[in-house]
Motif scaffolding. Structure first.
Motif, short mmCIF file in Angstrom:
data_model
loop_
_atom_site.label_atom_id
_atom_site.label_comp_id
_atom_site.label_asym_id
_atom_site.label_seq_id
_atom_site.Cartn_x
_atom_site.Cartn_y
_atom_site.Cartn_z
N GLN A 158 -15.86 -16.58 2.91
CA GLN A 158 -14.80 -16.94 1.95
C GLN A 158 -14.12 -15.73 1.36
OE1 GLN A 158 -16.03 -20.11 -0.90
NE2 GLN A 158 -17.93 -20.06 0.27
N TYR A 159 -14.44 -14.56 1.92
CA TYR A 159 -13.76 -13.34 1.47
C TYR A 159 -12.27 -13.52 1.76
CZ TYR A 159 -12.86 -8.39 0.81
OH TYR A 159 -12.40 -7.19 0.34
N SER A 160 -11.41 -13.16 0.81
CA SER A 160 -9.97 -13.20 1.12
C SER A 160 -9.40 -11.81 0.91
CB SER A 160 -9.27 -14.26 0.29
OG SER A 160 -8.86 -13.73 -0.93
N PHE A 161 -8.24 -11.56 1.51
CA PHE A 161 -7.77 -10.19 1.65
C PHE A 161 -6.60 -9.87 0.73
CE2 PHE A 161 -10.28 -11.29 5.21
CZ PHE A 161 -10.88 -10.12 5.66
N GLY A 162 -6.86 -9.88 -0.56
CA GLY A 162 -5.82 -9.52 -1.52
C GLY A 162 -4.59 -10.37 -1.37
N PRO A 173 -11.72 -18.88 9.61
CA PRO A 173 -12.89 -18.66 10.45
C PRO A 173 -13.05 -17.20 10.86
CG PRO A 173 -11.15 -19.80 11.65
CD PRO A 173 -10.73 -19.77 10.23
N ASN A 174 -11.94 -16.46 10.80
CA ASN A 174 -12.03 -15.10 11.32
C ASN A 174 -12.19 -14.03 10.23
OD1 ASN A 174 -12.26 -13.37 13.45
ND2 ASN A 174 -10.07 -12.88 13.45
N ALA A 175 -12.56 -14.43 9.04
CA ALA A 175 -12.70 -13.45 7.96
C ALA A 175 -13.64 -12.32 8.37
CB ALA A 175 -13.22 -14.12 6.70
N PHE A 176 -14.70 -12.70 9.07
CA PHE A 176 -15.68 -11.72 9.49
C PHE A 176 -15.07 -10.68 10.44
CE2 PHE A 176 -19.23 -10.40 12.22
CZ PHE A 176 -20.08 -9.90 11.24
N LYS A 217 -12.54 -5.14 11.30
CA LYS A 217 -11.34 -4.33 11.58
C LYS A 217 -11.06 -3.37 10.42
CE LYS A 217 -8.76 -4.46 15.16
NZ LYS A 217 -9.22 -5.57 15.99
N CYS A 218 -11.18 -3.88 9.19
CA CYS A 218 -10.92 -3.05 8.02
C CYS A 218 -11.92 -1.90 7.96
CB CYS A 218 -11.03 -3.88 6.74
SG CYS A 218 -9.75 -5.13 6.58
N ALA A 276 -11.44 -2.62 2.87
CA ALA A 276 -12.74 -2.08 3.29
C ALA A 276 -13.51 -1.55 2.08
CB ALA A 276 -12.54 -0.98 4.32
N ILE A 277 -12.82 -0.84 1.21
CA ILE A 277 -13.48 -0.31 0.02
C ILE A 277 -13.99 -1.45 -0.87
CG2 ILE A 277 -13.17 1.04 -2.09
CD1 ILE A 277 -12.92 2.94 0.07
N LYS A 278 -13.15 -2.49 -1.02
CA LYS A 278 -13.56 -3.64 -1.82
C LYS A 278 -14.82 -4.26 -1.24
CE LYS A 278 -10.50 -6.79 -2.63
NZ LYS A 278 -9.29 -7.61 -2.36
N PHE A 279 -14.87 -4.35 0.08
CA PHE A 279 -16.04 -4.96 0.70
C PHE A 279 -17.29 -4.11 0.47
CE2 PHE A 279 -18.99 -5.98 4.11
CZ PHE A 279 -19.13 -7.34 3.87
N ILE A 280 -17.13 -2.80 0.51
CA ILE A 280 -18.29 -1.93 0.24
C ILE A 280 -18.76 -2.13 -1.21
CG2 ILE A 280 -19.12 0.46 0.16
CD1 ILE A 280 -17.11 1.12 2.35
N MET A 281 -17.80 -2.38 -2.12
CA MET A 281 -18.19 -2.69 -3.50
C MET A 281 -19.06 -3.93 -3.52
SD MET A 281 -14.56 -1.91 -5.44
CE MET A 281 -15.09 -2.18 -7.10
#
Ligand code: NAG
Ligand code: NAG
Length: 311
Positions: A134-138, A145-148, A153-154, A194-199
């Motif tokens: 359910q991660y969304s990209f700003g 389905p392809n969030a992963f 890629k990020c 990518a940085i947000k995901f690392i957070m």
């Protein structure tokens, strides 16, 4: 006589050709400027006091306060120039990452040991966080389905770009790479996501540790998880991260987290807090001596610029 008029004709054609070519060149360079320069999201440096005078005209109390704060930066902190950073909800991420890249700051130590490309998998499979779908990209607001796959890629973009830029030792070449990167929104956004995901990854790890009462975590995590909006990793993602870059920007606690995970000391000059103890703040407050340092300047804790020191 004939050869004379022939020469005149040749001369005339040459001039026509010349002015035609000059016009072509001008159009071409305008086109290039539109393509490359106008889209720079971090502008070239301008004089600090000139900027302050243009931005804060008039005699209101607030304008005077701001001009005084800029003078303080100029005279006491040796900040002579600033680079304006595009004002959107990625602003602070941009200002931080731009400096890391343009100064050639390498990966933080933990990223050398742990491959960041594996982080999405690790959360999904080892930690069982299937909710990261359910991660969304700003501003893209992609949930599907392809969030992963998009996350991978990020991460890939962040890793390859950071590796390549920090390996470039020539200052000018690095500057050119930064200008290319930071004039293309779609590339930039991948880096910030990518940085947000690392957070998010860091918060998941810390949450587990706190739950299992393992080793003590940095106290910034207790601060972060004490908020109603983000009392656990899922709500941190849903209520905060998913909207960062779109409708909200990083707040102070998240800025602590950013400095901590990038292992840089982020010094912020907060002009609206001029004449208080909170004029200069380090994010995080505790840092290791070997960390690199970068600086930011803000008038409102929302949008940030890059200050440049010269003596
Ligand atoms: C710059 O922005 C314009 C429109 O604002 C766009 O057409 C152009 O492709 C952009 N250039 C780059 C290099 O992104
Ligand atoms: C940044 O990463 C993208 C995607 O991996 C790649 O296409 C691009 O060449 C990289 N740019 C730099 C300067 O490393």
């Amino acid at each position: 006589m004939l050869s004379m008029s022939f020469l005149v004709a040749v001369f005339w054609y040459c001039r026509r050709l010349y002015s035609f070519l000059a016009q072509l060149l001008k159009r071409w360079s305008n086109y290039l400027q539109r393509k490359l320069i106008r889209n720079l999201s971090v502008l070239t440096e301008v004089d600090l006091l000139g900027y302050s005078a243009r931005e804060w005209k008039g005699e209101t109390k607030h304008a005077k306060h701001m001009r005084e704060a800029y003078e303080e930066l100029f005279w006491s902190c040796h900040i002579k120039y600033l680079r304006q950073v595009r004002r959107d909800n990625y602003c602070v991420l941009r200002a931080v990452l731009f400096q890391i890249f343009s100064q050639g700051i390498p990966f933080p130590s933990w990223m050398k040991e742990r491959d960041i490309l594996k982080l999405p998998e690790k959360l999904l499979y080892s930690q069982g966080c299937n909710w990261i779908q359910q991660y969304s990209f700003g501003p893209e607001r992609y949930t599907g389905p392809n969030a992963f796959g998009k996350l991978r890629k990020c991460m890939e973009t962040l890793k390859t770009n950071w590796t390549e830029i920090s390996a470039t030792k020539d200052h000018e070449a690095r500057g050119n790479m930064c200008n290319t990167l930071f004039s293309d929104e779609s590339k930039e956004h991948k880096l910030y996501e990518a940085i947000k995901f690392i957070m998010l990854y860091e918060v998941v790890e810390a949450y587990e540790q706190i739950k299992n009462r393992e080793e003590a975590t940095h106290n910034l995590f207790s601060l972060l998880l004490a908020r109603d909006s983000s009392s656990d990793p899922l709500s941190f993602m849903m209520n905060r991260l998913n909207s960062i870059g779109d409708s909200i920007c990083l707040d102070q606690v998240e800025l602590f987290l950013l400095g901590y995970l990038l292992e840089v000391k982020i010094r912020v000059y907060r002009l609206h807090r001029f004449n208080t103890e909170e004029f200069q703040v380090n994010y995080p407050e505790e840092y290791r001596r070997e960390w690199n340092e970068i600086s930011l300047l803000t008038e409102d804790d929302r949008y940030y610029h890059i200050p440049l020191f010269r003596t």
